[in-house]
Design a protein around this motif. Structure first.
Motif, PDB file in Angstrom:
ATOM      1  N   ARG A 421       0.827  -1.213   0.000  1.00  0.00           N
ATOM      2  CA  ARG A 421       0.000   0.000   0.000  1.00  0.00           C
ATOM      3  C   ARG A 421       0.858   1.258   0.000  1.00  0.00           C
ATOM      4  NH1 ARG A 421      -2.117   3.770   3.238  1.00  0.00           N
ATOM      5  NH2 ARG A 421      -1.259   2.973   5.178  1.00  0.00           N
ATOM      6  N   GLY A 424       2.461   1.941  -3.243  1.00  0.00           N
ATOM      7  CA  GLY A 424       1.463   2.484  -4.151  1.00  0.00           C
ATOM      8  C   GLY A 424       1.263   3.972  -3.930  1.00  0.00           C
ATOM      9  N   SER A 534      -3.437  -1.376  -6.401  1.00  0.00           N
ATOM     10  CA  SER A 534      -3.523  -0.192  -5.553  1.00  0.00           C
ATOM     11  C   SER A 534      -4.855   0.541  -5.683  1.00  0.00           C
ATOM     12  CB  SER A 534      -2.382   0.777  -5.893  1.00  0.00           C
ATOM     13  OG  SER A 534      -2.434   1.148  -7.254  1.00  0.00           O
TER      14      SER A 534
END
Length: 595
Positions: A421, A424, A534
């Motif tokens: 995450r 991203g 993402s």
């Protein structure tokens, strides 16, 4: 104003009393009342809403109450005048032992119910005994004799006594308590919670009677607590654990008592209305456990005052009003010979049910050098169920979170999802910095770093100590473990400077099958799409709205893997789907939320 004006000793000025209906109070005045016959006892109730006035009657003030400021404002009426016959006589410790353990019993037995500490008890309940669990519940105790066993001999063999709420006011004359049928030298644990001791002098007598006492529970005892240094040596020569919960004991008084008991290791001063601490740690330096739950602490700066307690291992702060956590800066000792490490021995920090709302506080937990167990449930920052993964990933040494063990595989999964995450976010922030637009279903996954950031990156009312930055630098500042995780999972590490579409983790597409089960949509065939890992839940909902004509605001998305027993809810909306466990081949169910 008279003292001892025809009233028994248990109703004298300054005494703690209990009425026949179970209410507790402190005697503030004894004497006659203008316009009334006989002697009256003026009391201030523990429950400030129970009384009829504030110590004055027909325009004449007879006594002041500790809640005087509140009562003058009209919010409290904490005082009453009573006749002596309304007051239940207090008893000695020896009499309580006889009544609880021996009178009318063929066994040494103690039975209780499962009521909470604030529940109303019946007369039968009052004759029972309880121990209090860590969460404040009363747990029944039953100690039964073997057939034909002598109850007096059984009492003599006990190493612990439970006498809560027995109207005990003192230990009696010297030697009486020690001769009450208990082996005085063998007694280790004594529960005197909720009794009627009026001052520390009446309490310390038990240390003189039971010299090997190790644990003393004074929960709910509303004594006048000491505010000045107590004489030494303490009669509690071997006491290691002291509970002063719900006693209105101030922090200064608790420190005075702890300083007097040099053997003390664990101190509990929960639910006492404490708002501030002080820097004087004398008497606390040997503590390895401190419980300050349910007080009114708000500023983390107050908690930092405890950082020099080198032996402190467990600190309980649940149920306060703390808004943030910051690890203190390491500094040198006064003699400048070595660096001092704040909270150097702390392994457990319990912060449930506070007001923590910023993720910088969670990141700060990773700076505590030995912290392995944390409770943060009930804080605004962790309202989403998905935050467990985030906390595990952000705090590297945790082995327990909110009472649940963290397995090695859970940690690895959480850290990889978290790293995915954050990378991203780094990639998206760089694209935004270059002025590039990202489409909702494009390969790049959509949105700016600010839009894709989860609640963990949201602005907080708590001032941040982090320098203002932009782009990927801001993302790295908001995620201090990024560098360490990149080092741990090198095979997953990707350079955010690579071009989009090269198949690296930040750019990978995953194939998901969207299945609409919303009633308003009718029968819709499943749709298989390739989306960016993402992609946020919010943007996936937009895609589902286009495909199935179900409003974003009505959608609830669930994902289910082939090997999963049950679907898992995808939330919050601003988390990316890969972080929440959606992977290549997952099925996403589109349901309609209840109105």
């Amino acid at each position: 104003v008279g003292f001892g004006m025809g009233v028994p000793p248990y109703a004298a000025l300054g005494k703690r009393i209990e009425t026949h209906d179970g209410a507790r109070a402190t005697v503030r005045w004894v004497g006659s009342v203008q316009g009334q016959d006989g002697v009256w006892v003026g009391v201030e109730w523990d429950d400030p809403t129970r009384g009829k006035h504030d110590g004055s009657h027909d325009g004449k003030r007879y006594f002041d109450c500790t809640n005087a400021s509140d009562s003058e404002a009209g919010t409290h009426q904490p005082a009453s005048f009573l006749r002596v016959h309304k007051i239940k006589p207090s008893i000695s410790f020896a009499a309580a032992i006889k009544r609880k353990y021996l009178d009318g019993k063929g066994a040494v037995s103690m039975k209780g119910g499962g009521k909470g500490p604030d529940d109303t008890e019946t007369e039968a309940d009052e004759k029972r005994a309880y121990v209090q669990s860590a969460n404040g519940r009363k747990i029944e105790i039953e100690l039964c004799l073997k057939k034909d066993e002598d109850p007096i001999a059984a009492l003599l063999a006990l190493d612990r006594l439970y006498l809560p709420d027995e109207q005990v006011a003192d230990a009696g004359p010297p030697g009486e308590a020690a001769r009450c049928g208990v082996a005085a030298d063998a007694l280790k644990i004594l529960d005197l919670g909720g009794n009627l001791f009026c001052d520390w002098h009446s309490i310390k007598r038990f240390g003189e009677e039971f010299v090997n006492l190790e644990e003393l529970d004074l929960t709910g005892v509303r004594a006048v607590w000491p505010t000045t240094q107590l004489p030494t040596p303490s009669p509690f020569a071997n006491l290691t654990r002291l509970l002063l919960n719900k006693s209105q004991c101030s922090w200064v008084s608790a420190r005075r008592i702890a300083a007097n008991i040099t053997s003390l290791k664990q101190l509990s001063v929960a639910h006492c209305g404490i708002e501030t601490l002080d820097k004087d740690l004398s008497g606390l330096k040997m503590l390895d456990g401190l419980n300050l739950e349910g007080n009114d602490l708000e500023d983390w700066g107050e908690i930092e005052k405890l950082s020099k307690l080198k032996n402190l291992k467990r600190l309980h702060l649940g149920g306060n009003k703390i808004r943030s956590v910051r690890y203190p800066e390491t500094h040198t000792e006064e003699n400048n010979t070595k660096a001092f490490v704040p909270f150097q021995s702390l392994v457990g920090l319990f912060l449930a049910d506070n007001a923590i709302e910023d993720w910088e506080s969670i990141d700060s937990l990773d700076n505590f050098p030995n912290l392995t167990e944390v409770r943060v449930s009930g804080n605004p920052v962790v309202e989403s169920a998905a935050t467990r993964h985030e906390i595990v990933a952000r705090v590297s040494r945790l082995t327990q979170l909110n009472g649940s063990l963290i397995a090695d595989q859970e940690r690895k999964d959480a850290e990889i999802r978290y790293l995915r995450r954050v990378l991203g976010l780094v990639k998206t922030s760089e694209l935004a910095k270059d002025g590039k637009e990202v489409d909702v279903v494009s390969k790049d996954g959509g949105g700016t770093a600010e839009e894709d950031a989860p609640p963990s990156d949201a602005a907080s009312a708590v001032p941040s100590t982090r320098a203002a930055q932009t782009g990927s630098e801001a993302v790295a500042a908001n995620h201090p473990r990024l560098k360490a995780l990149l080092g741990s999972y090198g095979e997953l590490s990707v350079s955010v400077s690579r071009k989009t579409g090269d198949g690296t983790m930040g750019d990978d597409l995953i194939e998901v099958t969207l299945v609409c089960v919303a009633a308003s949509a009718g029968e819709k065939a499943p749709v298989t799409k390739k989306v960016p890992a993402s992609l946020s839940v919010a943007k996936l909902k937009l895609l589902c709205e286009k495909l199935f004509k179900v409003s974003v605001h009505k959608q609830k998305l669930f994902h289910k893997d082939v090997d999963a027993a049950h679907p898992e809810l995808l939330e919050p909306d601003d988390y990316d789907v890969a972080y929440l466990g959606v992977k290549d081949g997952s099925r996403v169910l589109v349901e309609e939320a209840d109105e």
